[in-house]
Design a protein around this motif. Structure first.
Motif, short mmCIF file in Angstrom:
data_model
loop_
_atom_site.label_atom_id
_atom_site.label_comp_id
_atom_site.label_asym_id
_atom_site.label_seq_id
_atom_site.Cartn_x
_atom_site.Cartn_y
_atom_site.Cartn_z
N ALA A 138 0.83 -1.20 0.00
CA ALA A 138 0.00 0.00 0.00
C ALA A 138 0.87 1.25 0.00
CB ALA A 138 -0.92 0.00 1.21
N ASP A 139 0.42 2.27 -0.69
CA ASP A 139 1.13 3.54 -0.76
C ASP A 139 0.89 4.33 0.53
OD1 ASP A 139 0.70 6.69 -1.66
OD2 ASP A 139 2.46 5.74 -2.57
N GLY A 140 1.96 4.93 1.06
CA GLY A 140 1.82 5.69 2.30
C GLY A 140 0.86 6.85 2.19
N GLY A 141 0.87 7.54 1.05
CA GLY A 141 -0.06 8.64 0.86
C GLY A 141 -1.51 8.19 0.86
N VAL A 142 -1.76 7.01 0.27
CA VAL A 142 -3.11 6.47 0.26
C VAL A 142 -3.56 6.14 1.68
CG1 VAL A 142 -4.53 4.51 -0.47
CG2 VAL A 142 -2.98 5.60 -2.10
N LEU A 143 -2.66 5.54 2.47
CA LEU A 143 -3.00 5.22 3.85
C LEU A 143 -3.36 6.46 4.64
CD1 LEU A 143 -0.30 2.52 4.75
CD2 LEU A 143 -2.68 2.17 4.07
N LEU A 144 -2.61 7.55 4.43
CA LEU A 144 -2.93 8.80 5.10
C LEU A 144 -4.30 9.32 4.69
CD1 LEU A 144 0.44 10.78 5.14
CD2 LEU A 144 -0.86 9.94 7.10
N THR A 145 -4.60 9.24 3.39
CA THR A 145 -5.90 9.70 2.90
C THR A 145 -7.04 8.88 3.50
OG1 THR A 145 -4.92 10.45 0.82
CG2 THR A 145 -7.30 10.06 0.83
N LEU A 146 -6.85 7.56 3.54
CA LEU A 146 -7.88 6.70 4.11
C LEU A 146 -8.05 6.98 5.60
CD1 LEU A 146 -7.11 3.26 2.39
CD2 LEU A 146 -8.64 5.09 1.63
N GLY A 147 -6.92 7.13 6.31
CA GLY A 147 -6.99 7.41 7.74
C GLY A 147 -7.68 8.73 8.03
N ALA A 148 -7.41 9.74 7.19
CA ALA A 148 -8.04 11.04 7.39
C ALA A 148 -9.55 10.96 7.15
CB ALA A 148 -7.41 12.08 6.45
N ALA A 149 -9.96 10.18 6.14
CA ALA A 149 -11.39 10.04 5.86
C ALA A 149 -12.10 9.32 7.01
CB ALA A 149 -11.59 9.27 4.55
N VAL A 150 -11.43 8.32 7.60
CA VAL A 150 -12.00 7.64 8.76
C VAL A 150 -12.15 8.62 9.91
CG1 VAL A 150 -11.58 5.88 10.51
CG2 VAL A 150 -11.12 5.37 8.11
N ARG A 151 -11.11 9.38 10.17
CA ARG A 151 -11.13 10.33 11.28
C ARG A 151 -12.18 11.42 11.09
NH1 ARG A 151 -6.38 14.04 10.84
NH2 ARG A 151 -7.84 14.87 9.30
N ASP A 152 -12.27 11.97 9.88
CA ASP A 152 -13.16 13.09 9.61
C ASP A 152 -14.57 12.66 9.28
OD1 ASP A 152 -10.96 14.71 9.99
OD2 ASP A 152 -10.49 14.84 7.86
N ARG A 153 -14.80 11.35 9.13
CA ARG A 153 -16.13 10.82 8.81
C ARG A 153 -16.66 11.43 7.52
NH1 ARG A 153 -18.82 10.97 14.91
NH2 ARG A 153 -17.36 9.49 15.85
N GLU A 154 -15.84 11.35 6.50
CA GLU A 154 -16.21 11.86 5.19
C GLU A 154 -16.34 10.70 4.20
OE1 GLU A 154 -14.08 16.28 5.38
OE2 GLU A 154 -13.22 14.69 4.15
N VAL A 155 -17.36 10.76 3.36
CA VAL A 155 -17.56 9.74 2.34
C VAL A 155 -16.34 9.71 1.43
CG1 VAL A 155 -18.91 9.07 0.32
CG2 VAL A 155 -20.07 9.84 2.41
N LEU A 156 -15.83 8.52 1.20
CA LEU A 156 -14.65 8.34 0.36
C LEU A 156 -15.07 8.03 -1.07
CD1 LEU A 156 -11.50 8.25 0.77
CD2 LEU A 156 -11.76 5.76 0.86
N ARG A 157 -14.49 8.73 -2.02
CA ARG A 157 -14.70 8.45 -3.44
C ARG A 157 -13.39 7.90 -3.99
NH1 ARG A 157 -14.66 12.84 -5.95
NH2 ARG A 157 -15.98 12.32 -7.74
N PHE A 158 -13.46 6.74 -4.68
CA PHE A 158 -12.21 6.11 -5.09
C PHE A 158 -12.44 5.16 -6.25
CE2 PHE A 158 -14.22 3.57 -1.87
CZ PHE A 158 -14.04 2.26 -2.25
N ASP A 159 -11.36 4.90 -7.00
CA ASP A 159 -11.33 3.83 -7.99
C ASP A 159 -10.78 2.59 -7.31
OD1 ASP A 159 -12.20 5.45 -10.19
OD2 ASP A 159 -10.19 6.35 -10.21
N TYR A 160 -11.30 1.44 -7.70
CA TYR A 160 -10.89 0.20 -7.04
C TYR A 160 -10.61 -0.87 -8.08
CZ TYR A 160 -10.63 -3.48 -3.54
OH TYR A 160 -10.19 -4.49 -2.72
N ALA A 161 -9.38 -1.40 -8.06
CA ALA A 161 -8.97 -2.44 -9.00
C ALA A 161 -9.14 -3.79 -8.34
CB ALA A 161 -7.53 -2.22 -9.44
N ALA A 162 -10.36 -4.29 -8.27
CA ALA A 162 -10.64 -5.56 -7.60
C ALA A 162 -10.30 -6.73 -8.50
CB ALA A 162 -12.11 -5.61 -7.20
N ALA A 163 -9.57 -7.71 -7.95
CA ALA A 163 -9.22 -8.95 -8.66
C ALA A 163 -8.62 -8.65 -10.02
CB ALA A 163 -10.45 -9.84 -8.82
#
Length: 346
Positions: A138-163
């Motif tokens: 995982a990219d460190g910048g992505v982890l920070l973005t995800l952690g900030a969204a969890v903390r701030d309780r903001e809906v996350l918009r993202f692209d996801y490369a599943a499987a």
């Protein structure tokens, strides 16, 4: 003898380790003369450190409370690496948990405010033990973005490369972004996952962080939903042991999160022990620090009596949070143990 700069850092470290230091003991620890200690103390005072001298048979020095240390020089990537490494070490079971927690607290205090804020953003739960070093990471910048969204309780918009290959479909803009309410950031088996409520699918999901590409800006703030079972580690454990993650796609759904490891009896207690000490002897349970000498333990077993006995093995003050069946099991064991301890069976 170490050079002056190294000696000053060593002296400063010693002064932080205890309240009062006799001058002779400082000289012995630094392998210098008392006169050199006096000169080094004067140098630190010139640099702005409030070091007081005290008189008496063991006259010496103390670093006054509230002393400000110079900011440590970490760039953003180093700050993320430090926060991750120390939090992982605190849950490693390698006997360094308490030291890692103290180190994180110490380093955090001397970081510049901006980096301290970024470190505080990256809070996560370790579920299971890493077995291999996964690729891709995982990219460190992505982890920070995800952690900030969890903390701030903001809906996350993202692209996801599943499987799919890690870079497939990332940032292409040819499809609508996924939308989710982020709940928690966790690690499992060495990988990073986001536990979130998928707004498009109307269900809880776990997303692999190395396949997430956040879009900006985030969506609106939201009111957090109740996670099934109320415990993120138990929820993730159940999902990853169920059918919802076959093949390791990382977009898991469908398994029951009734308790750690799928045990039929699951209880929660408060123990009068540090979390680092309890986690060393806890495998499928979940340990959460509540203070320097208290922690929350969620544990499972085949029976309520077995669960109560397992908790008693920690040899600490116990406060039962629930459920009532666990409290009743403690009462039954207490009567049995009291009878066993009575002389001549009286």
């Amino acid at each position: 003898m170490p050079n002056t700069s190294a000696r000053l850092l060593a002296l400063l470290s010693l002064l932080q380790a205890r309240r009062d230091w006799p001058g002779a003991l400082l000289a012995e620890r630094l392998d210098v003369s008392p006169r050199t200690v006096r000169r080094d103390v004067d140098r630190l005072r010139e640099l702005g450190y409030p070091i007081a001298a005290f008189k008496g048979p063991d006259g010496g020095y103390r670093l006054d409370a509230g002393a400000d240390l110079p900011p440590l020089l970490f760039d953003d990537e180093q700050a993320v690496a430090l926060a991750v490494a120390l939090q992982l070490a605190a849950a490693s079971g390698a006997g360094i948990e308490e030291a890692a927690e103290r180190a994180l607290a110490t380093v955090r205090q001397v970081m510049p405010v901006r980096l301290r804020h970024r470190v505080d953003t990256l809070r996560f739960t370790v579920v299971g033990r890493p077995t291999v070093r996964p690729e891709p990471r995982a990219d460190g910048g992505v982890l920070l973005t995800l952690g900030a969204a969890v903390r701030d309780r903001e809906v996350l918009r993202f692209d996801y490369a599943a499987a799919a290959p890690p870079d497939a479909g990332r940032g292409s803009g040819d499809r609508p972004p996924r939308r989710a309410e982020p709940h928690h950031l966790v690690t499992w088996g060495g990988r990073w996952y986001l536990v979130a409520w998928d707004l498009d699918r109307g269900d809880w999901r776990t997303f692999r962080a190395d396949r997430v590409t956040p879009r900006v800006p985030n969506g609106p703030r939201f009111t957090p939903r109740a996670l099934p079972g109320g415990d993120v580690a138990a929820f993730v454990t159940a999902r990853f042991r169920g059918a919802g993650v076959a093949g390791g796609t990382g977009d898991a759904a469908g398994a029951d999160a009734s308790g750690p490891g799928g045990w039929p009896c699951r209880g929660e207690v408060i123990l009068g022990l540090p979390a680092a000490e309890v986690s060393r002897f806890t495998r499928d349970g979940v340990v959460e620090a509540l203070g320097p000498d208290r922690c929350r333990l969620v544990l499972g077993s085949w029976s309520w009596a077995g669960l109560a006995a397992a908790v008693g093995a920690y040899d600490a003050e116990v406060e039962v949070v629930g459920p009532p069946e666990l409290r009743a099991a403690f009462a039954r064991l207490a009567r049995r143990y009291a009878d066993a301890a009575a002389p001549d069976g009286s």
